[in-house]
Write a protein that holds these residues in place. Structure first.
Motif, short mmCIF file in Angstrom:
data_model
loop_
_atom_site.label_atom_id
_atom_site.label_comp_id
_atom_site.label_asym_id
_atom_site.label_seq_id
_atom_site.Cartn_x
_atom_site.Cartn_y
_atom_site.Cartn_z
N HIS A 125 0.85 -1.20 0.00
CA HIS A 125 0.00 0.00 0.00
C HIS A 125 0.89 1.24 0.00
O HIS A 125 1.53 1.56 1.00
CB HIS A 125 -0.90 -0.02 1.24
CG HIS A 125 -1.93 1.04 1.25
ND1 HIS A 125 -3.04 0.99 2.06
CD2 HIS A 125 -2.04 2.21 0.56
CE1 HIS A 125 -3.78 2.07 1.86
NE2 HIS A 125 -3.18 2.82 0.98
N VAL A 126 0.96 1.93 -1.14
CA VAL A 126 1.80 3.12 -1.28
C VAL A 126 1.03 4.35 -0.81
O VAL A 126 -0.10 4.60 -1.22
CB VAL A 126 2.26 3.32 -2.75
CG1 VAL A 126 3.18 4.54 -2.86
CG2 VAL A 126 2.97 2.07 -3.25
N ILE A 127 1.67 5.12 0.08
CA ILE A 127 1.03 6.29 0.68
C ILE A 127 1.90 7.52 0.46
O ILE A 127 3.11 7.49 0.75
CB ILE A 127 0.84 6.06 2.21
CG1 ILE A 127 0.09 4.75 2.45
CG2 ILE A 127 0.11 7.23 2.85
CD1 ILE A 127 0.56 4.01 3.66
N ARG A 128 1.32 8.56 -0.03
CA ARG A 128 2.08 9.79 -0.28
C ARG A 128 2.37 10.52 1.04
O ARG A 128 1.45 10.82 1.80
CB ARG A 128 1.29 10.70 -1.22
CG ARG A 128 2.00 12.01 -1.54
CD ARG A 128 1.26 12.74 -2.64
NE ARG A 128 1.63 14.14 -2.71
CZ ARG A 128 1.13 15.00 -3.59
NH1 ARG A 128 0.24 14.59 -4.47
NH2 ARG A 128 1.51 16.25 -3.59
N VAL A 149 -0.35 -6.95 4.70
CA VAL A 149 -0.15 -5.62 4.12
C VAL A 149 1.20 -5.04 4.49
O VAL A 149 1.65 -5.16 5.63
CB VAL A 149 -1.26 -4.65 4.59
CG1 VAL A 149 -1.02 -3.23 4.06
CG2 VAL A 149 -2.63 -5.14 4.15
N MET A 150 1.84 -4.40 3.50
CA MET A 150 3.03 -3.60 3.74
C MET A 150 2.72 -2.16 3.35
O MET A 150 2.24 -1.91 2.25
CB MET A 150 4.20 -4.10 2.88
CG MET A 150 5.50 -3.31 3.06
SD MET A 150 6.64 -3.47 1.64
CE MET A 150 6.62 -5.23 1.34
N PHE A 151 2.95 -1.23 4.27
CA PHE A 151 2.81 0.18 3.94
C PHE A 151 4.13 0.69 3.38
O PHE A 151 5.21 0.41 3.92
CB PHE A 151 2.47 1.01 5.19
CG PHE A 151 1.06 0.82 5.69
CD1 PHE A 151 0.02 0.53 4.81
CD2 PHE A 151 0.76 0.93 7.03
CE1 PHE A 151 -1.27 0.35 5.27
CE2 PHE A 151 -0.53 0.76 7.51
CZ PHE A 151 -1.55 0.47 6.61
N LEU A 173 6.37 -1.59 7.39
CA LEU A 173 6.51 -0.23 6.87
C LEU A 173 7.88 -0.06 6.24
O LEU A 173 8.89 -0.39 6.84
CB LEU A 173 6.32 0.81 7.97
CG LEU A 173 6.65 2.27 7.57
CD1 LEU A 173 5.69 2.76 6.49
CD2 LEU A 173 6.60 3.19 8.79
N VAL A 174 7.89 0.47 5.00
CA VAL A 174 9.13 0.81 4.31
C VAL A 174 9.02 2.25 3.83
O VAL A 174 7.98 2.65 3.29
CB VAL A 174 9.38 -0.13 3.10
CG1 VAL A 174 10.61 0.31 2.33
CG2 VAL A 174 9.54 -1.57 3.56
N VAL A 175 10.07 3.03 4.04
CA VAL A 175 10.10 4.42 3.58
C VAL A 175 10.95 4.48 2.31
O VAL A 175 12.10 4.02 2.28
CB VAL A 175 10.70 5.35 4.65
CG1 VAL A 175 10.79 6.78 4.14
CG2 VAL A 175 9.86 5.29 5.93
N VAL A 176 10.39 5.03 1.23
CA VAL A 176 11.12 5.12 -0.05
C VAL A 176 10.93 6.49 -0.67
O VAL A 176 9.97 7.21 -0.35
CB VAL A 176 10.65 4.06 -1.07
CG1 VAL A 176 10.73 2.67 -0.51
CG2 VAL A 176 9.24 4.35 -1.56
N ASN A 177 11.85 6.82 -1.55
CA ASN A 177 11.68 7.96 -2.44
C ASN A 177 11.57 7.36 -3.84
O ASN A 177 12.58 6.96 -4.43
CB ASN A 177 12.87 8.91 -2.34
CG ASN A 177 12.77 10.09 -3.31
OD1 ASN A 177 12.45 9.91 -4.48
ND2 ASN A 177 13.05 11.27 -2.83
N HIS A 203 12.74 -7.35 0.35
CA HIS A 203 12.99 -8.17 1.56
C HIS A 203 11.75 -8.25 2.44
O HIS A 203 11.40 -9.33 2.93
CB HIS A 203 14.15 -7.57 2.36
CG HIS A 203 15.50 -7.89 1.81
ND1 HIS A 203 16.52 -6.97 1.72
CD2 HIS A 203 16.01 -9.04 1.29
CE1 HIS A 203 17.59 -7.53 1.18
NE2 HIS A 203 17.30 -8.78 0.92
N GLU A 204 11.10 -7.11 2.63
CA GLU A 204 9.91 -7.09 3.49
C GLU A 204 8.76 -7.87 2.85
O GLU A 204 7.97 -8.52 3.52
CB GLU A 204 9.48 -5.66 3.80
CG GLU A 204 10.42 -4.90 4.72
CD GLU A 204 10.48 -5.46 6.12
OE1 GLU A 204 9.72 -6.39 6.45
OE2 GLU A 204 11.30 -4.99 6.92
N GLY A 205 8.65 -7.78 1.51
CA GLY A 205 7.64 -8.54 0.80
C GLY A 205 7.86 -10.04 0.98
O GLY A 205 6.92 -10.81 1.17
#
Length: 364
Positions: free
Chosen positions: A102-105, A202-204, A234-238, A272-274
């Motif tokens: 789930h991609v969140i802005r 779910v992965m955020f 939860l993973v933080v990406v740009n 990895h988290e997936g």
């Protein structure tokens, strides 16, 4: 055996940019294989330093890593469960995946319009969650209606089925996902026929700007709290930077991340988290032609693991000859590990462990 994660989110949150990074990485990073299955799906290698270490020991002509699939599901909108924005089609795609990304802005950019007019990650998450629940509720009510018609016969088993669907309908109707519903052993047969969306892990993924990548902003904090409450990864990406990284040579990519003080890319973290989200592990096989990594669900027994390679291996399974990855690294060769007694022979009941290097014996 294929495992996949469906990428979902509202429009304009960076989903497509992230997916483009995934496909580019699959094509170019470290010569790992990439396959385009259809316009919105791609397979990428799971980053695994153990494959490289084993390759140094066995020196095979060919090395094949294990993989995971990501499916780009077009942006959902409010009322998707009622057909808004081709919602039914997109929700059907979610039903086909094993887990949800789930991609969140979580960044402010006036040049990128937000479908809800302002930035509010918690509200955005709740919109998607509500649509999944509404679709599940529709599924349950349809099944309940069909079963109630049959229950007029008075058969006890059908009455139990009606009671079960009524209970889970009330649960979902109270805005509680299916993955929090307690299913008793005798009810699993009913539950499994529903194929509910809110049962999926779910992965955020918090999509941030460069500043947000280096220091947590208020939006990331809110998503982090939400992930904790949902028991989600939860993973933080740009996403923009990931797309650029994926086009670089592997060495340049590593140097770039090192200069930023980032140990691994957001995409590698996602993969990895997936993998962890789906409760997967890796085992390895090798012969004179190749070294190969294989994906199985944690808890898989040796004959079924052999069946991943070929169905004949499972049918004719005799035994599994196992050396642990850590022992191979410690002693430097298969021969040395065997000489030191770090070699085991297992039968049908052996549960394969992460990092096992296995040679399967079987009857043709």
């Amino acid at each position: 055996m294929g495992f996949n994660c469906g990428i979902v989110g509202l429009p304009n949150v960076g989903k497509s940019t992230l997916f483009n990074a995934i496909t580019a990485a699959g094509a170019k990073v470290a010569n790992y294989p990439f396959t385009t299955i259809e316009p919105q799906a791609g397979i990428v290698a799971v980053p695994d330093v153990r494959v490289e270490a084993l390759a140094d020991i066995f020196k095979p002509p060919k090395v094949i890593p294990t993989t995971i699939e990501f499916v780009d599901i077009a942006g959902l909108v409010k009322n998707a469960s009622k057909g808004e924005g081709l919602g039914n089609q997109f929700l059907a795609h979610i039903r086909d995946v094993d887990a949800i990304v789930h991609v969140i802005r979580c960044f402010v950019n006036d040049d990128v319009a937000h479908i809800e007019s302002n930035l509010n990650p918690v509200r955005d998450v709740e919109i998607i969650e509500a649509e999944l629940l509404l679709k599940d509720l529709e599924t349950i009510e349809k099944k309940l209606h069909e079963t109630e018609k049959k229950s007029k016969s008075g058969e006890k088993k059908i009455r139990q089925e009606v009671d079960f669907y009524s209970k889970i309908r009330d649960h979902i109707g109270a805005a509680k996902p299916a993955n929090t519903f307690v299913v008793h052993e005798e009810e699993k047969q009913y539950f499994n026929t529903l194929h509910l969306l809110s049962i999926k892990p779910v992965m955020f993924v918090a999509n941030v700007d460069e500043d947000g990548l280096l220091r947590e902003n208020e939006y990331i904090g809110k998503v982090k709290e939400l992930a904790k409450n949902r028991n989600a990864k939860l993973v933080v990406v740009n996403a923009g930077m990931e797309a650029e990284l994926a086009t670089m040579a592997y060495r340049d990519r590593e140097d770039f991340l090192k200069d930023l003080g980032i140990p691994e890319s957001g995409l590698d973290k996602m993969i990895h988290e997936g993998y962890a989200l789906l409760n997967l592990i890796t085992f390895y096989t090798h012969n004179e032609k190749e070294l190969r990594a294989w994906t199985i669900t944690r808890g898989t027994k040796a004959p079924q693991a052999a069946g991943i390679i070929h169905t004949d291996f499972e049918k004719g399974f005799i035994r599994a000859e196992v050396i642990k990855y850590t022992d191979l690294i410690q002693f430097g060769s298969e021969h040395a590990a065997r000489e030191k007694g770090h070699f085991a022979v297992h039968g049908h009941d052996y549960v394969v462990e992460d990092g096992d290097v296995i040679f399967f014996r079987f009857n043709v």
